[in-house]
Design an enzyme around this catalytic site. Structure first.
Site, PDB file in Angstrom:
ATOM      1  N   PRO A   1       0.819  -1.214   0.000  1.00 14.63           N
ATOM      2  CA  PRO A   1       0.000   0.000   0.000  1.00 14.63           C
ATOM      3  C   PRO A   1       0.848   1.257   0.000  1.00 14.63           C
ATOM      4  O   PRO A   1       1.809   1.366   0.761  1.00 14.63           O
ATOM      5  CB  PRO A   1      -0.799  -0.117   1.295  1.00 14.63           C
ATOM      6  CG  PRO A   1      -0.897  -1.566   1.520  1.00 14.63           C
ATOM      7  CD  PRO A   1       0.406  -2.146   1.043  1.00 14.63           C
ATOM      8  N   CYS A   2       0.482   2.187  -0.886  1.00  9.38           N
ATOM      9  CA  CYS A   2       1.351   3.348  -1.070  1.00  9.38           C
ATOM     10  C   CYS A   2       0.734   4.628  -0.538  1.00  9.38           C
ATOM     11  O   CYS A   2       1.382   5.658  -0.529  1.00  9.38           O
ATOM     12  CB  CYS A   2       1.693   3.509  -2.537  1.00  9.38           C
ATOM     13  SG  CYS A   2       0.270   3.717  -3.578  1.00  9.38           S
ATOM     14  N   GLN A   3      -0.508   4.560  -0.027  1.00 11.63           N
ATOM     15  CA  GLN A   3      -1.131   5.809   0.415  1.00 11.63           C
ATOM     16  C   GLN A   3      -0.276   6.494   1.471  1.00 11.63           C
ATOM     17  O   GLN A   3      -0.246   7.705   1.563  1.00 11.63           O
ATOM     18  CB  GLN A   3      -2.521   5.547   1.019  1.00 11.63           C
ATOM     19  CG  GLN A   3      -3.519   5.029   0.031  1.00 11.63           C
ATOM     20  CD  GLN A   3      -3.572   3.515   0.033  1.00 11.63           C
ATOM     21  OE1 GLN A   3      -2.556   2.855   0.283  1.00 11.63           O
ATOM     22  NE2 GLN A   3      -4.715   2.960  -0.252  1.00 11.63           N
TER      23      GLN A   3
ATOM     24  N   PHE B   1       2.875   6.632   1.651  1.00 12.51           N
ATOM     25  CA  PHE B   1       4.103   7.223   1.125  1.00 12.51           C
ATOM     26  C   PHE B   1       3.801   8.229   0.014  1.00 12.51           C
ATOM     27  O   PHE B   1       4.683   8.881  -0.506  1.00 12.51           O
ATOM     28  CB  PHE B   1       5.008   6.130   0.550  1.00 12.51           C
ATOM     29  CG  PHE B   1       5.401   5.099   1.564  1.00 12.51           C
ATOM     30  CD1 PHE B   1       6.245   5.414   2.612  1.00 12.51           C
ATOM     31  CD2 PHE B   1       4.913   3.808   1.477  1.00 12.51           C
ATOM     32  CE1 PHE B   1       6.596   4.461   3.556  1.00 12.51           C
ATOM     33  CE2 PHE B   1       5.261   2.851   2.412  1.00 12.51           C
ATOM     34  CZ  PHE B   1       6.101   3.178   3.455  1.00 12.51           C
TER      35      PHE B   1
END
Ligand code: SF4
Length: 677
Positions: free
Chosen positions: A358-360, A362
């Site tokens: 999950p990149c939210q 970063f």
């Protein structure tokens, strides 16, 4: 929360059904010893009863009692268990039970408290012990019983049976009757014969008139497939002989990375630079679209916590004859814990693990909490859970999967923002390198701009590649360990389009005008992904997502978290719209991008269905969910470039099997020097 009458009905129907349909097995005979009861449950763990029945006699003939079993060597046990599968886990469990038996001088747990502190403590075995040995009421709750109960009483609510208090409570409520043992067996037999994981025989089911799942699927005839209610452990995914390399995909979403690794999907012809990639295309199609060649990779496992992502994935991949069992709607944390507990969740002989954790946390579009994410691994606001399970640290669970599956290569991708967050990149790289006692070579991550690979979008992803040292040829190990890796060994793909890359023979970046050319306006189309779209009002240009796309250039980054404020396909003249031809001459209305347009910007094929309405006014995948899963995805074409490059290097990197090359080599990509602006 369950209707008592429904429970009564369920019990009555199944007990009646059992009288004429019960299966006979040796462990169900009257008067068998506690020893036989306990070890038959070990044999039955995650194995079909019919299979166990075949090996039952040979096990108990060889080890008829505790004394004989205590003397057994691991090798002797493994010989028997080899054919049953899970031999390591079974031998381990038997060893633990024997140790405890010896320690307690042959006295087995006498009550529930002792049982819970014993080696029988795994949920299924301890329930079986309680039922058969202690003669208490207990549910033989496993994935099969869970499936029947959840389908009948309340589909969609249940997950891993060991952590799901709700289903444990329901199961206990159901079996809490005088005929407890028979009812348990009835449910298990019914799960094997009627309410099967795949294609349940609802039409001959005596429970159907009150079954929630039956009601749901019959109300909505256009159901994609049943919602995944639980993991089907140990399911063997048939391998396509033309696709020998097994991919385990984590955080799969709707499958952007998976599609890229599989190939054989449609993109616009301008997205392929045929000078540099002359063997990308397998077929030319109408409207300037082409089909990409299939790769040697096959996805054997995919997961995500988003049901909509799974629905979209299954719906698309079923056209390729993929089983819905490939996809698991479970958090990676739960999957790893299950595997560690002895359930075989992840397949054997994995070649590649891919994962866009999950990149939210970063991302510049999110709060940039990084490792200190405020959400847990199921995406909920965290309360009081260990920090390793928060969303920002899920890459550590990807690391666990790599440790468990030992792939030859792993590929982790994330947003570019990650490399700018203090020393996050270094920490992640160091953590990945430590896998398997420093067993992986983790190369310096590279930021790839999707528009340099034919994706008409401003999107940058950072890619980490790790390679298992012990699988490499000595020459490849030396070459890949160099600070500057020679071009012929370099695993990152080279750009093919000139958005901000330079080099010989690069093609022009692909424009929105080109890929939208044949789309109809929402009011004239039959494609639900083009018809249903965000109607969020124009909020003024100071807010995110209030601009008009530039049809002469590439598209904006398709964001997962936009709350309806997806960019405008066109703005009205009052709001500063520049597409005069469309507004003045064609009299087209101001509107936002549709999910179909976003999907084309991401290079999803035009035959991928995102918005899926039912035959009532509901949606299996709504426009809002579609935007989210599209925005979360890796552009399939970018992933295809990575897959293609890795495939072409496979034989150069890895030790050969005795029968020659592992895979047929592809043509290598032409030489281009790349300078980012
Ligand atoms: S109706 Fe279908 S889903 Fe429901 S219990 Fe029967 S077989 Fe299972």
């Amino acid at each position: 929360m369950w209707n008592k009458n429904d429970i009564k009905y369920f019990r009555a129907v199944l007990l009646k059904w059992f009288t004429t349909n019960k299966r006979d097995f040796p462990w169900r005979k009257d008067g068998i010893s506690n020893y036989e009861l306990i070890f038959s449950e070990i044999l039955l763990q995650r194995t079909k009863a019919e299979t166990v029945a075949k090996y039952y006699d040979s096990f108990f003939k060889k080890f008829p009692d505790w004394d004989k079993l205590i003397l057994a060597t691991d090798k002797e046990l493994e010989v028997i268990f080899k054919s049953l599968g899970l031999h390591t886990q079974r031998v381990g469990r038997i060893r633990k039970i024997i140790e405890e038996y010896k320690l307690k001088n042959g006295i087995l747990p006498q009550n529930k408290d002792e049982l819970q502190e014993s080696s029988f403590a795994s949920l299924y075995i301890s329930n079986a012990y309680e039922l058969f040995v202690l003669k208490n009421k207990a549910a033989l709750l496993d994935v099969n019983m869970s499936r029947v109960l959840s389908r009948f009483f309340y589909p969609k609510e249940f997950k891993d049976v060991r952590h799901d208090k709700l289903i444990q409570e329901l199961a206990y409520n159901v079996i809490n009757v005088k005929e407890c043992k028979e009812l348990n067996w009835a449910i298990l037999d019914f799960s094997a014969l009627i309410c099967k994981a795949k294609n349940p025989k609802c039409n001959e089911c005596k429970l159907s008139s009150k079954c929630s799942f039956f009601e749901l699927t019959n109300k909505n005839k256009e159901t994609i497939e049943e919602p995944q209610l639980n993991i089907k452990y140990d399911s063997e995914i048939p391998m396509n002989p033309d696709k020998p390399l097994k991919v385990v995909s984590l955080f799969s979403g709707c499958g952007g990375m998976d599609l890229g690794f599989e190939g054989d999907f449609i993109v616009h012809k301008d997205s392929v630079n045929e000078k540099l990639n002359p063997d990308f295309i397998s077929e030319r199609l109408d409207n300037d679209f082409v089909k990409l060649k299939p790769t040697k990779f096959q996805t054997v496992f995919a997961n995500d916590i988003l049901q909509e992502a799974r629905n979209a994935w299954v719906n698309y991949f079923k056209k390729r004859n993929y089983s819905s069992e490939v996809y698991h709607v479970e958090s990676i944390v739960d999957l790893v814990k299950m595997h560690r507990d002895g359930y075989k969740v992840f397949p054997d002989n994995v070649d590649i693990v891919t994962g866009g954790f999950p990149c939210q946390d970063f991302s510049v579009a999110g709060k940039r909490n990084g490792f200190n994410s405020h959400k847990d691994h199921n995406g909920k606001i965290k309360a009081d859970i260990p920090s390793l399970e928060t969303r920002g640290q899920l890459y550590m669970w990807m690391k666990e999967v790599i440790e468990l599956t030992q792939p030859k290569i792993f590929i982790a991708e994330n947003v570019k923002g990650l490399v700018n967050l203090s020393n996050v990149k270094e920490i992640i790289q160091k953590d990945f390198s430590a896998i398997n006692g420093n067993g992986y070579l983790v190369l310096d991550p590279l930021i790839l701009h999707a528009a340099n690979y034919g994706v008409p979008q401003s999107r940058e992803r950072v890619i980490f590649i790790g390679i298992k040292k012990s699988e490499l040829t000595p020459a490849a190990l030396i070459e890949l360990s160099q600070e500057k890796i020679k071009e012929q060994y370099y695993p990152f793909p080279k750009p093919t389009h000139s958005f901000n890359a330079q080099g010989k023979d690069l093609a022009e970046p692909v424009r929105l005008k080109t890929i939208f050319k044949n789309l109809l306006e929402p009011e004239f189309t039959n494609d639900p992904s083009q018809k249903y779209f965000s109607k969020a009002k124009f909020m003024g240009k100071h807010c995110q997502g209030q601009t008009e796309v530039n049809m002469q250039g590439i598209g904006p980054t398709i964001r997962a978290e936009h709350h309806g404020n997806i960019e405008f396909r066109r703005l009205s003249l009052e709001n500063g719209g520049k597409q005069l031809d469309e507004i003045k001459k064609k009299k087209l209305n101001q509107r936002r991008l549709t999910p179909r347009e976003c999907a084309l910007i991401q290079t999803f094929p035009p035959d991928y269905e995102f918005v899926i309405p039912t035959n009532s006014s509901r949606f299996f995948i709504s426009a809002s969910a579609a935007y989210k899963i599209i925005g979360n995805a890796v552009p399939p074409l970018l992933a295809y470039h990575i897959a293609y490059r890795i495939e072409s290097l496979w034989n150069l990197y890895f030790k050969q099997e005795s029968d020659g090359n592992i895979i047929q080599s592809r043509t290598q990509q032409a030489d281009i020097s790349v300078i980012a602006r």
